[in-house]
Structure formats: structure tokens, C-alpha cells
Scaffold this motif. Structure first.
Motif, PDB file in Angstrom:
ATOM      1  N   MET A  46       1.349  -1.291  -0.289  1.00 35.54           N
ATOM      2  CA  MET A  46       0.297  -0.182   0.343  1.00 35.54           C
ATOM      3  C   MET A  46       0.915   1.403  -0.211  1.00 35.54           C
ATOM      4  SD  MET A  46      -2.938  -1.018   0.061  1.00 35.54           S
ATOM      5  CE  MET A  46      -4.580  -0.138   0.762  1.00 35.54           C
ATOM      6  N   VAL A  47       0.529   2.332  -0.211  1.00 33.66           N
ATOM      7  CA  VAL A  47       1.199   3.644  -0.644  1.00 33.66           C
ATOM      8  C   VAL A  47       0.713   3.899   0.677  1.00 33.66           C
ATOM      9  CG1 VAL A  47       1.348   6.243  -1.765  1.00 33.66           C
ATOM     10  CG2 VAL A  47       1.394   3.911  -2.678  1.00 33.66           C
ATOM     11  N   ASN A  48       1.412   4.083   1.797  1.00 33.24           N
ATOM     12  CA  ASN A  48       1.506   5.632   2.571  1.00 33.24           C
ATOM     13  C   ASN A  48       1.027   6.457   2.949  1.00 33.24           C
ATOM     14  OD1 ASN A  48       2.003   6.417   5.383  1.00 33.24           O
ATOM     15  ND2 ASN A  48       3.809   5.052   5.854  1.00 33.24           N
ATOM     16  N   LEU A  49       0.256   6.957   1.596  1.00 37.54           N
ATOM     17  CA  LEU A  49      -0.029   8.565   1.930  1.00 37.54           C
ATOM     18  C   LEU A  49       0.024   9.874   3.659  1.00 37.54           C
ATOM     19  CD1 LEU A  49      -3.870   7.825   0.035  1.00 37.54           C
ATOM     20  CD2 LEU A  49      -1.477   8.670  -0.414  1.00 37.54           C
ATOM     21  N   ALA A  50       0.069   8.844   4.598  1.00 37.28           N
ATOM     22  CA  ALA A  50       0.434   9.719   5.946  1.00 37.28           C
ATOM     23  C   ALA A  50       2.055  10.573   5.493  1.00 37.28           C
ATOM     24  CB  ALA A  50       0.216   8.579   6.997  1.00 37.28           C
ATOM     25  N   ARG A  51       2.456   9.289   4.965  1.00 35.90           N
ATOM     26  CA  ARG A  51       4.450   9.734   4.961  1.00 35.90           C
ATOM     27  C   ARG A  51       4.582  10.574   3.631  1.00 35.90           C
ATOM     28  NH1 ARG A  51       9.765   6.323   5.298  1.00 35.90           N
ATOM     29  NH2 ARG A  51      11.005   7.247   5.470  1.00 35.90           N
ATOM     30  N   LEU A  52       3.659  10.200   2.650  1.00 31.88           N
ATOM     31  CA  LEU A  52       4.023  11.105   1.986  1.00 31.88           C
ATOM     32  C   LEU A  52       2.854  12.662   1.784  1.00 31.88           C
ATOM     33  CD1 LEU A  52       4.817  11.304  -1.185  1.00 31.88           C
ATOM     34  CD2 LEU A  52       2.570  11.093  -1.760  1.00 31.88           C
ATOM     35  N   ARG A  53       2.178  12.558   3.060  1.00 31.91           N
ATOM     36  CA  ARG A  53       1.541  14.250   2.826  1.00 31.91           C
ATOM     37  C   ARG A  53       2.724  14.642   3.970  1.00 31.91           C
ATOM     38  NH1 ARG A  53      -3.207  12.188   3.629  1.00 31.91           N
ATOM     39  NH2 ARG A  53      -2.597  11.674   5.709  1.00 31.91           N
ATOM     40  N   ALA A  54       2.915  14.652   5.119  1.00 35.26           N
ATOM     41  CA  ALA A  54       4.153  14.449   5.897  1.00 35.26           C
ATOM     42  C   ALA A  54       5.031  15.295   5.344  1.00 35.26           C
ATOM     43  CB  ALA A  54       4.327  13.674   7.082  1.00 35.26           C
ATOM     44  N   ASP A  55       5.483  14.405   4.189  1.00 34.43           N
ATOM     45  CA  ASP A  55       6.701  15.570   3.748  1.00 34.43           C
ATOM     46  C   ASP A  55       6.508  15.715   2.716  1.00 34.43           C
ATOM     47  OD1 ASP A  55       8.547  13.572   5.106  1.00 34.43           O
ATOM     48  OD2 ASP A  55       8.607  11.582   3.461  1.00 34.43           O
ATOM     49  N   LEU A  56       5.803  16.268   2.247  1.00 31.32           N
ATOM     50  CA  LEU A  56       5.615  17.478   1.616  1.00 31.32           C
ATOM     51  C   LEU A  56       4.999  18.362   2.560  1.00 31.32           C
ATOM     52  CD1 LEU A  56       2.974  16.042  -1.037  1.00 31.32           C
ATOM     53  CD2 LEU A  56       5.342  16.787  -1.348  1.00 31.32           C
ATOM     54  N   PHE A  57       4.139  18.868   3.234  1.00 36.33           N
ATOM     55  CA  PHE A  57       4.388  19.118   4.264  1.00 36.33           C
ATOM     56  C   PHE A  57       5.330  20.263   4.598  1.00 36.33           C
ATOM     57  CE2 PHE A  57      -0.865  18.046   5.236  1.00 36.33           C
ATOM     58  CZ  PHE A  57      -0.962  19.195   4.449  1.00 36.33           C
ATOM     59  N   LYS A  58       6.299  19.407   5.395  1.00 32.42           N
ATOM     60  CA  LYS A  58       7.963  19.737   5.777  1.00 32.42           C
ATOM     61  C   LYS A  58       8.715  20.264   4.613  1.00 32.42           C
ATOM     62  CE  LYS A  58       7.742  15.867   8.882  1.00 32.42           C
ATOM     63  NZ  LYS A  58       9.116  14.506   8.738  1.00 32.42           N
ATOM     64  N   GLY A  59       7.880  20.874   3.616  1.00 33.09           N
ATOM     65  CA  GLY A  59       8.576  20.620   1.924  1.00 33.09           C
ATOM     66  C   GLY A  59       9.476  20.054   1.033  1.00 33.09           C
ATOM     67  N   LYS A  60       9.645  19.083   0.908  1.00 31.77           N
ATOM     68  CA  LYS A  60      10.185  17.802  -0.120  1.00 31.77           C
ATOM     69  C   LYS A  60       9.715  18.285  -1.200  1.00 31.77           C
ATOM     70  CE  LYS A  60      11.021  12.916  -0.576  1.00 31.77           C
ATOM     71  NZ  LYS A  60      12.399  13.173  -0.558  1.00 31.77           N
ATOM     72  N   LYS A  61      10.050  18.280  -2.182  1.00 34.45           N
ATOM     73  CA  LYS A  61      10.117  18.520  -3.898  1.00 34.45           C
ATOM     74  C   LYS A  61       9.873  17.864  -4.419  1.00 34.45           C
ATOM     75  CE  LYS A  61      10.182  23.729  -2.428  1.00 34.45           C
ATOM     76  NZ  LYS A  61       8.717  24.806  -2.194  1.00 34.45           N
ATOM     77  N   GLU A  62      11.612  16.997  -4.196  1.00 38.90           N
ATOM     78  CA  GLU A  62      11.830  15.841  -5.303  1.00 38.90           C
ATOM     79  C   GLU A  62      11.076  14.867  -4.478  1.00 38.90           C
ATOM     80  OE1 GLU A  62      15.297  16.390  -7.017  1.00 38.90           O
ATOM     81  OE2 GLU A  62      14.991  18.573  -7.114  1.00 38.90           O
ATOM     82  N   PHE A  63      11.239  13.910  -5.452  1.00 33.84           N
ATOM     83  CA  PHE A  63      11.098  12.318  -4.836  1.00 33.84           C
ATOM     84  C   PHE A  63      12.204  11.219  -6.138  1.00 33.84           C
ATOM     85  CE2 PHE A  63       7.909  14.448  -2.999  1.00 33.84           C
ATOM     86  CZ  PHE A  63       7.206  13.714  -2.359  1.00 33.84           C
ATOM     87  N   LYS A  64      12.821  10.989  -5.675  1.00 30.62           N
ATOM     88  CA  LYS A  64      13.334  10.062  -6.465  1.00 30.62           C
ATOM     89  C   LYS A  64      14.166   8.058  -5.864  1.00 30.62           C
ATOM     90  CE  LYS A  64      16.763  12.281  -4.976  1.00 30.62           C
ATOM     91  NZ  LYS A  64      17.972  13.454  -4.243  1.00 30.62           N
ATOM     92  N   ALA A  65      13.693   7.515  -6.883  1.00 29.60           N
ATOM     93  CA  ALA A  65      14.618   6.195  -6.707  1.00 29.60           C
ATOM     94  C   ALA A  65      15.189   5.605  -5.352  1.00 29.60           C
ATOM     95  CB  ALA A  65      14.483   5.689  -8.035  1.00 29.60           C
TER      96      ALA A  65
END
Length: 71
Positions: A46-65
Motif C-alpha cells: 500500500m502507498v503510505n499517504l500519511a508519510r507522503l503528506r507529512a514529507d510534502l508539508f515539511k517541504g519535500k519537492k523531489e521524489f527519487k528512487a
């Protein structure tokens, strides 16, 4: 997070692909190579949307392998 957001913590790879406007194959690749956070729930990845959302709120802009590892 309030009670209304509880259902947004995890989603299937297929649902994530549909919400993101990408192919299911690309979403599977992103999960497999650690581009997006995921976790195993029973027999499903499953995709962990809570963690993804938290990282976006912290300012994460790039997602890499390799950004997210999973067992």
C-alpha cells in the motif's frame, strides 16, 4: 489529523495511480524502487499517504528512487 482524514493514510497502488494521473505500471515502479513511501498490509503493498503528506508539508519537492526503503 482529524477523524475524517483517517481513511487517507493508506491506499492501493492502483488508487494512487488514478489519483496521481499516472499509469498503474509507473506507480508500481515508484513503489518498488522506493520513490514513494509504502508498507505491506497483509498480502498487499500500500502507498503510505500519511508519510507522503507529512514529507510534502515539511517541504519535500523531489521524489527519487531510493528515497523510501521498505522490507
Amino acid at each position: 489529523m482529524n477523524k475524517a482524514d483517517d481513511s487517507l493514510d493508506l491506499c492501493s497502488v492502483k488508487t494512487f495511480a488514478e489519483m496521481s494521473g499516472i499509469s498503474i505500471e509507473e506507480a508500481i515502479d515508484w513503489v518498488d524502487n522506493g520513490t514513494v513511501p509504502s508498507m505491506r498490509l497483509a498480502d498487499f503493498r500500500m502507498v503510505n499517504l500519511a508519510r507522503l503528506r507529512a514529507d510534502l508539508f515539511k517541504g519535500k519537492k523531489e521524489f527519487k528512487a531510493g528515497d523510501y526503503s521498505h522490507a
